[in-house]
Design a protein around this motif. Structure first.
Motif, PDB file in Angstrom:
ATOM      1  N   PHE A 225      10.517  15.653   4.393  1.00  0.00           N
ATOM      2  CA  PHE A 225      11.770  15.078   3.885  1.00  0.00           C
ATOM      3  C   PHE A 225      11.781  15.017   2.360  1.00  0.00           C
ATOM      4  CE2 PHE A 225      11.881  13.466   8.282  1.00  0.00           C
ATOM      5  CZ  PHE A 225      13.174  13.847   8.632  1.00  0.00           C
ATOM      6  N   ILE A 226      10.622  14.727   1.751  1.00  0.00           N
ATOM      7  CA  ILE A 226      10.552  14.728   0.287  1.00  0.00           C
ATOM      8  C   ILE A 226      10.755  16.141  -0.245  1.00  0.00           C
ATOM      9  CG2 ILE A 226       9.028  14.378  -1.695  1.00  0.00           C
ATOM     10  CD1 ILE A 226       7.753  12.055  -0.192  1.00  0.00           C
ATOM     11  N   ASP A 227      10.083  17.111   0.377  1.00  0.00           N
ATOM     12  CA  ASP A 227      10.181  18.499  -0.084  1.00  0.00           C
ATOM     13  C   ASP A 227      11.592  19.047   0.122  1.00  0.00           C
ATOM     14  OD1 ASP A 227       8.900  20.736  -1.273  1.00  0.00           O
ATOM     15  OD2 ASP A 227       8.834  21.722   0.671  1.00  0.00           O
ATOM     16  N   ARG A 228      12.212  18.695   1.234  1.00  0.00           N
ATOM     17  CA  ARG A 228      13.580  19.144   1.491  1.00  0.00           C
ATOM     18  C   ARG A 228      14.540  18.575   0.453  1.00  0.00           C
ATOM     19  NH1 ARG A 228      16.970  17.855   6.978  1.00  0.00           N
ATOM     20  NH2 ARG A 228      17.032  15.817   5.966  1.00  0.00           N
ATOM     21  N   HIS A 229      14.281  17.320   0.064  1.00  0.00           N
ATOM     22  CA  HIS A 229      15.118  16.681  -0.957  1.00  0.00           C
ATOM     23  C   HIS A 229      15.050  17.461  -2.276  1.00  0.00           C
ATOM     24  CE1 HIS A 229      16.798  13.656  -3.644  1.00  0.00           C
ATOM     25  NE2 HIS A 229      15.680  13.687  -4.356  1.00  0.00           N
ATOM     26  N   TYR A 230      13.831  17.774  -2.733  1.00  0.00           N
ATOM     27  CA  TYR A 230      13.680  18.510  -3.986  1.00  0.00           C
ATOM     28  C   TYR A 230      14.200  19.941  -3.859  1.00  0.00           C
ATOM     29  CZ  TYR A 230      10.901  14.790  -6.122  1.00  0.00           C
ATOM     30  OH  TYR A 230      10.491  13.595  -6.672  1.00  0.00           O
ATOM     31  N   PHE A 231      14.026  20.549  -2.696  1.00  0.00           N
ATOM     32  CA  PHE A 231      14.514  21.907  -2.463  1.00  0.00           C
ATOM     33  C   PHE A 231      16.037  21.951  -2.569  1.00  0.00           C
ATOM     34  CE2 PHE A 231      15.793  25.597  -0.036  1.00  0.00           C
ATOM     35  CZ  PHE A 231      14.830  26.547  -0.349  1.00  0.00           C
ATOM     36  N   GLN A 232      16.694  20.977  -1.976  1.00  0.00           N
ATOM     37  CA  GLN A 232      18.162  20.936  -2.010  1.00  0.00           C
ATOM     38  C   GLN A 232      18.689  20.605  -3.397  1.00  0.00           C
ATOM     39  OE1 GLN A 232      19.161  18.146   1.087  1.00  0.00           O
ATOM     40  NE2 GLN A 232      18.974  19.658   2.725  1.00  0.00           N
ATOM     41  N   LEU A 233      17.938  19.799  -4.158  1.00  0.00           N
ATOM     42  CA  LEU A 233      18.343  19.523  -5.531  1.00  0.00           C
ATOM     43  C   LEU A 233      18.343  20.797  -6.368  1.00  0.00           C
ATOM     44  CD1 LEU A 233      16.570  16.174  -6.556  1.00  0.00           C
ATOM     45  CD2 LEU A 233      19.005  16.555  -6.204  1.00  0.00           C
ATOM     46  N   GLN A 234      17.392  21.675  -6.110  1.00  0.00           N
ATOM     47  CA  GLN A 234      17.274  22.901  -6.883  1.00  0.00           C
ATOM     48  C   GLN A 234      18.223  23.993  -6.409  1.00  0.00           C
ATOM     49  OE1 GLN A 234      13.266  24.294  -7.408  1.00  0.00           O
ATOM     50  NE2 GLN A 234      13.887  26.310  -8.156  1.00  0.00           N
ATOM     51  N   TYR A 235      18.341  24.165  -5.083  1.00  0.00           N
ATOM     52  CA  TYR A 235      19.095  25.293  -4.544  1.00  0.00           C
ATOM     53  C   TYR A 235      20.416  24.910  -3.882  1.00  0.00           C
ATOM     54  CZ  TYR A 235      14.728  27.869  -5.168  1.00  0.00           C
ATOM     55  OH  TYR A 235      13.604  28.453  -5.679  1.00  0.00           O
ATOM     56  N   GLY A 236      20.590  23.621  -3.590  1.00  0.00           N
ATOM     57  CA  GLY A 236      21.806  23.202  -2.901  1.00  0.00           C
ATOM     58  C   GLY A 236      21.581  23.128  -1.398  1.00  0.00           C
ATOM     59  N   LYS A 237      22.356  22.312  -0.726  1.00  0.00           N
ATOM     60  CA  LYS A 237      22.179  22.111   0.716  1.00  0.00           C
ATOM     61  C   LYS A 237      22.499  23.362   1.516  1.00  0.00           C
ATOM     62  CE  LYS A 237      23.037  17.120   0.614  1.00  0.00           C
ATOM     63  NZ  LYS A 237      23.853  16.006   1.147  1.00  0.00           N
ATOM     64  N   GLN A 238      23.474  24.123   1.078  1.00  0.00           N
ATOM     65  CA  GLN A 238      23.877  25.306   1.840  1.00  0.00           C
ATOM     66  C   GLN A 238      22.813  26.398   1.772  1.00  0.00           C
ATOM     67  OE1 GLN A 238      26.528  25.331   3.806  1.00  0.00           O
ATOM     68  NE2 GLN A 238      26.912  23.224   3.133  1.00  0.00           N
ATOM     69  N   HIS A 239      22.076  26.443   0.675  1.00  0.00           N
ATOM     70  CA  HIS A 239      21.094  27.513   0.491  1.00  0.00           C
ATOM     71  C   HIS A 239      19.989  27.434   1.548  1.00  0.00           C
ATOM     72  CE1 HIS A 239      19.041  30.587  -1.908  1.00  0.00           C
ATOM     73  NE2 HIS A 239      17.919  29.943  -1.611  1.00  0.00           N
ATOM     74  N   LEU A 240      19.590  26.200   1.922  1.00  0.00           N
ATOM     75  CA  LEU A 240      18.525  26.038   2.904  1.00  0.00           C
ATOM     76  C   LEU A 240      18.933  26.592   4.257  1.00  0.00           C
ATOM     77  CD1 LEU A 240      15.719  24.913   3.499  1.00  0.00           C
ATOM     78  CD2 LEU A 240      16.768  22.702   4.007  1.00  0.00           C
ATOM     79  N   ALA A 241      20.199  26.401   4.625  1.00  0.00           N
ATOM     80  CA  ALA A 241      20.664  26.873   5.933  1.00  0.00           C
ATOM     81  C   ALA A 241      20.898  28.373   5.953  1.00  0.00           C
ATOM     82  CB  ALA A 241      21.952  26.136   6.312  1.00  0.00           C
ATOM     83  N   THR A 242      21.317  28.936   4.798  1.00  0.00           N
ATOM     84  CA  THR A 242      21.662  30.361   4.772  1.00  0.00           C
ATOM     85  C   THR A 242      20.558  31.242   4.211  1.00  0.00           C
ATOM     86  OG1 THR A 242      22.665  30.097   2.575  1.00  0.00           O
ATOM     87  CG2 THR A 242      24.098  29.799   4.483  1.00  0.00           C
ATOM     88  N   MET A 243      19.474  30.640   3.803  1.00  0.00           N
ATOM     89  CA  MET A 243      18.392  31.403   3.183  1.00  0.00           C
ATOM     90  C   MET A 243      17.817  32.416   4.172  1.00  0.00           C
ATOM     91  SD  MET A 243      15.073  29.864   1.228  1.00  0.00           S
ATOM     92  CE  MET A 243      14.030  30.902   0.220  1.00  0.00           C
ATOM     93  N   PRO A 244      17.706  33.685   3.780  1.00  0.00           N
ATOM     94  CA  PRO A 244      17.176  34.692   4.697  1.00  0.00           C
ATOM     95  C   PRO A 244      15.733  34.424   5.056  1.00  0.00           C
ATOM     96  CG  PRO A 244      17.334  35.567   2.470  1.00  0.00           C
ATOM     97  CD  PRO A 244      18.025  34.250   2.462  1.00  0.00           C
ATOM     98  N   LYS A 245      15.352  34.848   6.253  1.00  0.00           N
ATOM     99  CA  LYS A 245      13.991  34.640   6.722  1.00  0.00           C
ATOM    100  C   LYS A 245      13.029  35.525   5.933  1.00  0.00           C
ATOM    101  CE  LYS A 245      15.193  33.281  11.436  1.00  0.00           C
ATOM    102  NZ  LYS A 245      15.011  33.575  12.874  1.00  0.00           N
ATOM    103  N   ASN A 246      11.842  34.964   5.718  1.00  0.00           N
ATOM    104  CA  ASN A 246      10.810  35.720   5.012  1.00  0.00           C
ATOM    105  C   ASN A 246      10.196  36.750   5.954  1.00  0.00           C
ATOM    106  OD1 ASN A 246      10.578  34.523   2.324  1.00  0.00           O
ATOM    107  ND2 ASN A 246      10.088  32.643   3.427  1.00  0.00           N
ATOM    108  N   ASN A 247      10.344  38.016   5.623  1.00  0.00           N
ATOM    109  CA  ASN A 247       9.747  39.078   6.433  1.00  0.00           C
ATOM    110  C   ASN A 247       8.601  39.767   5.694  1.00  0.00           C
ATOM    111  OD1 ASN A 247      11.568  38.761   8.627  1.00  0.00           O
ATOM    112  ND2 ASN A 247      13.160  39.781   7.414  1.00  0.00           N
ATOM    113  N   SER A 248       8.267  39.245   4.524  1.00  0.00           N
ATOM    114  CA  SER A 248       7.218  39.873   3.727  1.00  0.00           C
ATOM    115  C   SER A 248       5.873  39.721   4.413  1.00  0.00           C
ATOM    116  CB  SER A 248       7.169  39.230   2.342  1.00  0.00           C
ATOM    117  OG  SER A 248       6.111  39.745   1.589  1.00  0.00           O
ATOM    118  N   SER A 249       5.092  40.781   4.401  1.00  0.00           N
ATOM    119  CA  SER A 249       3.770  40.735   5.014  1.00  0.00           C
ATOM    120  C   SER A 249       2.799  40.004   4.099  1.00  0.00           C
ATOM    121  CB  SER A 249       3.271  42.156   5.273  1.00  0.00           C
ATOM    122  OG  SER A 249       3.166  42.869   4.043  1.00  0.00           O
TER     123      SER A 249
END
Length: 473
Positions: A225-249
């Motif tokens: 919850f702390i990390d999600r809070h800081y993540f949303q402050l930086q990228y916005g709430k919508q970015h977390l839901a729409t962020m593409p999945k990491n497919n990098s090996s």
């Protein structure tokens, strides 16, 4: 040269004004006053305050400041007990305690710095939880120091674009550098001490499983919850839901160092199991053959890792020697000046800390398990947690068979306190300061000594209260 002479003479001048109030016949914890803790407390306060008050001077001269406090203790001991007793105390602290500690750290630091985990993955709160969970699990397999040194760089790299990354490192110290090591005797030095004293390997695993699982789950949930809070402050709430999945090996380099890492773990375990009557005596300090072989192998492993690891791997890890140098300089002072503090603590009810020690038993001489948990833990947060564990282990009974049966709650309390509360300060456990140094090297502005404790007290103490209520009330 003049500056060095001044530093050397200062402790001898200052000791004449300090009322140490002790007997001069022998260095016994029963006879030492709390004034003997002044040099140790001085180092702790220097680490805590000087980076804030005089950051530039501290950065360039922390080694000299540590020498000042160390010589204050040594000069005082020499004045009251003579040079021979001082030499014996210092020799034991360096050769029996400090060198095994720093050589293990050096080997783990060098070997882990030769393992590159490369990926273009950009971490999210969920992925950070996964990385912390993996590190927490590894801590009980390869030890908190090994897991911390292996996982800290990949975690920093995965969060390279995060503006707020301090909380990630702090929770890494909580989980990977401390609490995750509570599952087996290989995980953390206090539990390994218990193993050497006769505590069954699987007793530790079975009884510590629920506390480690509960505490880790609570902390990972809080972290999310702390990390999600800081993540949303930086990228916005919508970015977390729409962020593409990491497919990098994920690619691993320097796998030869993984074999060296396994060898380090094997040598730690072997030194505890292998017994030999062959030993070397150095100024009354007995150095056993198994320990000498172990430390020698650590040096050889370090040199092999340096030779076999391509320079581009260490460069990609941004590897340099400054973190281990900083730890080596600070902790040699800590290991020497902590000697009288541990001696007083070991004296139990006959020492200057007897009012504190007496709190662990009631009037009927029965153990108060919650007090064993809190006292062994709080002291482990600022003293070496391995000897602190041993002190309370002996206070409870000293017999592993009795502790595993009729006093199993007491043994659990000492085990949990010594392991879990090493996370309360930067010096509570070996890898804490190392992780902080590596993070600082990677341009993460870590909090000060007391700044870190705001996090640890605010987050860990409520979790430990839950532990106390569930397991010892």
């Amino acid at each position: 040269m003049k500056q060095l002479i001044k530093i050397s003479l200062a402790p001898l001048i200052i000791l004449t004004f300090i009322p140490f109030d002790l007997y001069a016949d022998d260095f016994s914890g029963q006879h030492l006053s709390l004034c003997w803790g002044i040099p140790f407390v001085g180092i702790l306060l220097s680490i805590a305050l000087l980076p804030l008050l005089i950051p530039r001077i501290w950065h360039h001269h922390y080694g000299k400041i540590t020498i000042f406090w160390t010589l204050l203790f040594m000069g005082s001991a020499c004045y009251f007990f003579g040079w021979q007793s001082t030499l014996e105390l210092t020799t034991h602290a360096i050769f029996a305690e400090y060198l095994p500690f720093i050589l293990l750290l050096l080997a783990l630091f060098t070997v882990s710095g030769g393992i590159l985990i490369k990926s273009e993955i950009v971490s999210t709160p969920k992925l950070n939880v996964c990385l912390l969970a993996v590190g927490t699990l590894l801590a009980s397999i390869m030890g908190t120091t090994g897991a911390a040194m292996l996982m800290i760089r990949p975690l920093i790299r995965a969060n390279r674009n995060r503006k707020q990354a301090v909380h990630i490192i702090i929770f890494f110290i909580f989980l990977v550098a401390n609490i995750g090591g509570g599952l087996t005797p290989l995980g953390d030095p206090p539990l390994f001490i218990g193993f050497l004293k006769g505590v069954d390997f699987f007793w530790t695993m079975s009884h510590m499983l629920l506390p480690v699982l509960l505490t880790s789950t609570l902390l990972l949930t809080i972290f999310y919850f702390i990390d999600r809070h800081y993540f949303q402050l930086q990228y916005g709430k919508q970015h977390l839901a729409t962020m593409p999945k990491n497919n990098s090996s994920i690619k691993f380099y320097g796998l030869n160092n993984v074999l060296l890492l396994i060898l380090i773990i094997a040598m730690v375990l072997l030194s505890g199991i292998w017994h030999s009557s062959i030993e070397i005596t150095l100024f009354e300090t007995h150095l056993s053959l198994p320990n000498l072989v172990r430390d020698g192998v650590f040096i050889i492993i370090t040199l092999i890792s340096i030779c076999i690891t391509p320079k581009n791997i260490r460069a990609a890890n941004e590897f340099n020697w400054e973190p281990i140098i900083e730890v080596a300089k600070l902790f040699i002072g800590i290991f020497i000046t902590i000697v009288p503090v541990l001696a007083i603590l070991k004296a139990g009810s006959d020492g200057a800390l007897s009012p504190l020690v007496s709190l662990v038993n009631n009037q009927q001489a029965h153990p108060i398990n919650s007090m064993y948990f809190w006292l062994s833990g709080l002291l482990s947060g600022f003293l070496d947690n391995a000897p602190t564990y041993l002190v309370f282990f002996n206070l409870a009974s000293g017999d592993a068979t009795i502790l595993m049966t009729s006093l199993e709650k007491t043994l659990l309390a000492v085990s949990m306190g010594s392991v879990f509360m090493g996370a309360l300060s930067y010096i509570g456990n070996a890898p804490n300061f190392m992780v902080k140094s590596i993070a600082t090297q990677n341009q993460i502005e870590m909090p000060s000594f007391f700044g870190y404790m705001k996090w640890s007290i605010g987050i860990l103490i409520p979790v430990f209260i839950v532990n106390n209520l569930l397991f010892f009330i």
